[in-house]
Design a protein around this motif. Structure first.
Motif, PDB file in Angstrom:
ATOM      1  N   GLU A  91       0.814  -1.214   0.000  1.00  0.00           N
ATOM      2  CA  GLU A  91       0.000   0.000   0.000  1.00  0.00           C
ATOM      3  C   GLU A  91       0.851   1.268   0.000  1.00  0.00           C
ATOM      4  O   GLU A  91       0.366   2.357  -0.320  1.00  0.00           O
ATOM      5  CB  GLU A  91      -0.953   0.019   1.206  1.00  0.00           C
ATOM      6  N   VAL A  92       2.127   1.126   0.331  1.00  0.00           N
ATOM      7  CA  VAL A  92       3.036   2.275   0.315  1.00  0.00           C
ATOM      8  C   VAL A  92       3.535   2.553  -1.100  1.00  0.00           C
ATOM      9  O   VAL A  92       3.744   3.709  -1.474  1.00  0.00           O
ATOM     10  CB  VAL A  92       4.231   2.032   1.276  1.00  0.00           C
ATOM     11  N   ILE A  93       3.708   1.500  -1.868  1.00  0.00           N
ATOM     12  CA  ILE A  93       4.312   1.669  -3.201  1.00  0.00           C
ATOM     13  C   ILE A  93       3.300   1.524  -4.345  1.00  0.00           C
ATOM     14  O   ILE A  93       3.651   1.718  -5.511  1.00  0.00           O
ATOM     15  CB  ILE A  93       5.466   0.665  -3.412  1.00  0.00           C
ATOM     16  N   GLU A  94       2.064   1.190  -4.001  1.00  0.00           N
ATOM     17  CA  GLU A  94       1.009   1.114  -5.020  1.00  0.00           C
ATOM     18  C   GLU A  94      -0.133   2.018  -4.571  1.00  0.00           C
ATOM     19  O   GLU A  94      -1.107   1.572  -3.960  1.00  0.00           O
ATOM     20  CB  GLU A  94       0.527  -0.336  -5.187  1.00  0.00           C
ATOM     21  N   ARG A  95       0.019   3.302  -4.867  1.00  0.00           N
ATOM     22  CA  ARG A  95      -0.949   4.273  -4.366  1.00  0.00           C
ATOM     23  C   ARG A  95      -0.976   5.485  -5.287  1.00  0.00           C
ATOM     24  O   ARG A  95      -0.283   5.521  -6.306  1.00  0.00           O
ATOM     25  CB  ARG A  95      -0.595   4.696  -2.937  1.00  0.00           C
ATOM     26  N   ASP A  96      -1.749   6.468  -4.930  1.00  0.00           N
ATOM     27  CA  ASP A  96      -1.804   7.724  -5.666  1.00  0.00           C
ATOM     28  C   ASP A  96      -0.616   8.585  -5.233  1.00  0.00           C
ATOM     29  O   ASP A  96      -0.605   9.138  -4.133  1.00  0.00           O
ATOM     30  CB  ASP A  96      -3.124   8.448  -5.367  1.00  0.00           C
ATOM     31  N   PHE A  97       0.388   8.693  -6.104  1.00  0.00           N
ATOM     32  CA  PHE A  97       1.606   9.402  -5.743  1.00  0.00           C
ATOM     33  C   PHE A  97       1.460  10.922  -5.799  1.00  0.00           C
ATOM     34  O   PHE A  97       2.401  11.644  -5.457  1.00  0.00           O
ATOM     35  CB  PHE A  97       2.764   8.948  -6.630  1.00  0.00           C
ATOM     36  N   SER A  98       0.299  11.403  -6.209  1.00  0.00           N
ATOM     37  CA  SER A  98       0.082  12.854  -6.172  1.00  0.00           C
ATOM     38  C   SER A  98      -0.234  13.327  -4.760  1.00  0.00           C
ATOM     39  O   SER A  98      -0.284  14.524  -4.489  1.00  0.00           O
ATOM     40  CB  SER A  98      -1.054  13.250  -7.120  1.00  0.00           C
ATOM     41  N   GLU A  99      -0.444  12.361  -3.848  1.00  0.00           N
ATOM     42  CA  GLU A  99      -0.684  12.666  -2.445  1.00  0.00           C
ATOM     43  C   GLU A  99       0.613  12.487  -1.660  1.00  0.00           C
ATOM     44  O   GLU A  99       1.450  11.649  -1.994  1.00  0.00           O
ATOM     45  CB  GLU A  99      -1.761  11.734  -1.871  1.00  0.00           C
ATOM     46  N   ASN A 100       0.775  13.255  -0.602  1.00  0.00           N
ATOM     47  CA  ASN A 100       1.984  13.150   0.214  1.00  0.00           C
ATOM     48  C   ASN A 100       2.082  11.787   0.883  1.00  0.00           C
ATOM     49  O   ASN A 100       1.084  11.212   1.317  1.00  0.00           O
ATOM     50  CB  ASN A 100       2.008  14.249   1.286  1.00  0.00           C
ATOM     51  N   HIS A 101       3.305  11.284   0.962  1.00  0.00           N
ATOM     52  CA  HIS A 101       3.578  10.035   1.666  1.00  0.00           C
ATOM     53  C   HIS A 101       3.413  10.243   3.168  1.00  0.00           C
ATOM     54  O   HIS A 101       3.877  11.237   3.725  1.00  0.00           O
ATOM     55  CB  HIS A 101       5.010   9.582   1.359  1.00  0.00           C
ATOM     56  N   GLU A 102       2.729   9.327   3.812  1.00  0.00           N
ATOM     57  CA  GLU A 102       2.535   9.388   5.258  1.00  0.00           C
ATOM     58  C   GLU A 102       3.406   8.330   5.930  1.00  0.00           C
ATOM     59  O   GLU A 102       3.626   7.250   5.392  1.00  0.00           O
ATOM     60  CB  GLU A 102       1.060   9.141   5.618  1.00  0.00           C
ATOM     61  N   SER A 103       3.897   8.643   7.120  1.00  0.00           N
ATOM     62  CA  SER A 103       4.768   7.716   7.837  1.00  0.00           C
ATOM     63  C   SER A 103       4.061   6.385   8.078  1.00  0.00           C
ATOM     64  O   SER A 103       2.872   6.343   8.390  1.00  0.00           O
ATOM     65  CB  SER A 103       5.184   8.331   9.176  1.00  0.00           C
ATOM     66  N   ASN A 104       4.803   5.300   7.926  1.00  0.00           N
ATOM     67  CA  ASN A 104       4.256   3.948   8.038  1.00  0.00           C
ATOM     68  C   ASN A 104       5.124   3.138   8.996  1.00  0.00           C
ATOM     69  O   ASN A 104       6.351   3.074   8.833  1.00  0.00           O
ATOM     70  CB  ASN A 104       4.222   3.308   6.653  1.00  0.00           C
ATOM     71  N   ASP A 105       4.516   2.506   9.980  1.00  0.00           N
ATOM     72  CA  ASP A 105       5.273   1.769  10.996  1.00  0.00           C
ATOM     73  C   ASP A 105       6.077   0.613  10.405  1.00  0.00           C
ATOM     74  O   ASP A 105       7.185   0.304  10.872  1.00  0.00           O
ATOM     75  CB  ASP A 105       4.328   1.232  12.079  1.00  0.00           C
ATOM     76  N   GLU A 106       5.527  -0.042   9.381  1.00  0.00           N
ATOM     77  CA  GLU A 106       6.246  -1.161   8.759  1.00  0.00           C
ATOM     78  C   GLU A 106       7.487  -0.671   8.026  1.00  0.00           C
ATOM     79  O   GLU A 106       8.512  -1.364   7.988  1.00  0.00           O
ATOM     80  CB  GLU A 106       5.318  -1.911   7.811  1.00  0.00           C
ATOM     81  N   VAL A 107       7.400   0.517   7.445  1.00  0.00           N
ATOM     82  CA  VAL A 107       8.576   1.099   6.779  1.00  0.00           C
ATOM     83  C   VAL A 107       9.628   1.474   7.819  1.00  0.00           C
ATOM     84  O   VAL A 107      10.832   1.265   7.614  1.00  0.00           O
ATOM     85  CB  VAL A 107       8.180   2.320   5.931  1.00  0.00           C
ATOM     86  N   ILE A 108       9.191   1.996   8.960  1.00  0.00           N
ATOM     87  CA  ILE A 108      10.124   2.299  10.052  1.00  0.00           C
ATOM     88  C   ILE A 108      10.852   1.027  10.473  1.00  0.00           C
ATOM     89  O   ILE A 108      12.071   1.033  10.696  1.00  0.00           O
ATOM     90  CB  ILE A 108       9.386   2.926  11.250  1.00  0.00           C
ATOM     91  N   ALA A 109      10.122  -0.067  10.557  1.00  0.00           N
ATOM     92  CA  ALA A 109      10.734  -1.348  10.951  1.00  0.00           C
ATOM     93  C   ALA A 109      11.781  -1.796   9.941  1.00  0.00           C
ATOM     94  O   ALA A 109      12.831  -2.338  10.317  1.00  0.00           O
ATOM     95  CB  ALA A 109       9.644  -2.414  11.104  1.00  0.00           C
ATOM     96  N   VAL A 110      11.505  -1.572   8.652  1.00  0.00           N
ATOM     97  CA  VAL A 110      12.485  -1.914   7.610  1.00  0.00           C
ATOM     98  C   VAL A 110      13.756  -1.108   7.807  1.00  0.00           C
ATOM     99  O   VAL A 110      14.877  -1.644   7.764  1.00  0.00           O
ATOM    100  CB  VAL A 110      11.894  -1.666   6.205  1.00  0.00           C
ATOM    101  N   PHE A 111      13.605   0.186   8.050  1.00  0.00           N
ATOM    102  CA  PHE A 111      14.787   1.020   8.234  1.00  0.00           C
ATOM    103  C   PHE A 111      15.516   0.704   9.542  1.00  0.00           C
ATOM    104  O   PHE A 111      16.746   0.815   9.614  1.00  0.00           O
ATOM    105  CB  PHE A 111      14.418   2.501   8.147  1.00  0.00           C
ATOM    106  N   LYS A 112      14.775   0.277  10.558  1.00  0.00           N
ATOM    107  CA  LYS A 112      15.430  -0.133  11.798  1.00  0.00           C
ATOM    108  C   LYS A 112      16.341  -1.326  11.540  1.00  0.00           C
ATOM    109  O   LYS A 112      17.482  -1.379  12.027  1.00  0.00           O
ATOM    110  CB  LYS A 112      14.411  -0.475  12.881  1.00  0.00           C
ATOM    111  N   ASN A 113      15.871  -2.270  10.758  1.00  0.00           N
ATOM    112  CA  ASN A 113      16.693  -3.438  10.413  1.00  0.00           C
ATOM    113  C   ASN A 113      17.931  -3.019   9.621  1.00  0.00           C
ATOM    114  O   ASN A 113      19.038  -3.523   9.849  1.00  0.00           O
ATOM    115  CB  ASN A 113      15.870  -4.443   9.616  1.00  0.00           C
TER     116      ASN A 113
END
Length: 279
Positions: A181-203
């Motif tokens: 849902e982060v990479i398949e969306r309407d990209f004309s809208e601002n990206h909102e912070s996502n906890d799963e993405v935070i977890a990826v960056f933590k790793n």
């Protein structure tokens, strides 16, 4: 001590390209046309400040576009130099405000009226940089409807993934758990912070040697967002120093409008993950 002209130095340019011709200095140096009557001494500073900013922004767009192409080609390494260059260009843009700050409120008030409703808000290159870096505001495109080609370019970039979103797509493509849902969306809208993405960056941050390219890319992105925020702050302070709380020439609330942009996070998970690292 004198320095004689070396005999090998070319002096006859009647049939060859010279420095001025290569850089088209006839066009560049004739583009400063103050409108104040009689011409106010400081209007030249104001014009050159903004023209040079536009030239640097042209380079930023050139580099960010190249970075996106590298990410699409699964090549993060070239981005490191590209984004390091963008950071230095941003620093030049930041330092330029110091020159404009030599313009006093009294001096600016003597020629401000010749600007009419023209404003930096109408810089299509600044808007392009914001879109490429992920600050999407669809309503801002309407400012350029009188310039169809520019309007079309901005509309196109508005709909496309930003630099950061291309990086998230890259991570998904390479097996990291970036949700669809982060990479398949309407990209004309601002990206909102996502906890799963935070977890990826933590790793990635907890295991940098296993994810070195992604780790380095993340830090380069933080570099350019930090510089962009510093530029916004310096812009806001320069405007307040020169015009106080007056309305902007383009119709905005001026300093109050600029202040709202200072808190924008373009790459929110890259900032949020810092709280989680080491836990």
């Amino acid at each position: 001590m004198s320095r004689p002209l070396e005999p090998t130095i070319h002096t006859d340019f009647s049939h060859r390209m010279d420095y001025s011709g290569y850089l088209h200095l006839d066009r560049v140096l004739s583009a400063q046309e103050p409108l104040s009557k009689p011409e106010h001494h400081d209007e030249m500073l104001f014009i050159i400040q903004h023209q040079t900013s536009e030239l640097w922004m042209k380079l930023v767009i050139h580099e960010l576009t190249a970075a996106i192409k590298s990410i699409q080609d699964d090549q993060l390494s070239p981005c490191f130099k590209i984004l390091a260059r963008v950071k230095h260009v941003q620093r030049m843009l930041f330092e330029q405000w110091a020159v404009l700050e030599t313009l006093t409120p009294t001096e600016y008030s003597q020629f401000r009226d010749v600007l009419g409703n023209s404003s930096g808000f109408q810089s299509h290159q600044y808007r392009m940089i914001e879109f490429l870096m992920g600050n999407k505001e669809s309503s801002s495109v309407s400012v350029f409807k009188h310039q169809p080609e520019i309007h079309a370019q901005l509309s196109k970039v508005l709909q496309e993934p930003s630099l950061y979103e291309h990086f998230l797509i890259y991570l998904h493509r390479h097996g990291h758990a970036i949700p669809k849902e982060v990479i398949e969306r309407d990209f004309s809208e601002n990206h909102e912070s996502n906890d799963e993405v935070i977890a990826v960056f933590k790793n990635i941050y907890d295991n940098p040697h296993d994810n070195w390219d992604a780790y380095e890319m993340a830090e380069k992105l933080v570099d350019i967002e930090e510089q962009f925020t510093l530029w916004r702050v310096r812009h806001m302070l320069t405007v307040e120093r020169i015009i106080g709380m007056k309305t902007g020439t383009g119709g905005s609330s001026g300093v109050m409008f600029l202040r709202k942009a200072v808190g924008i996070r373009l790459f929110p998970e890259l900032w949020a993950v810092r709280t989680e690292i080491g836990r």
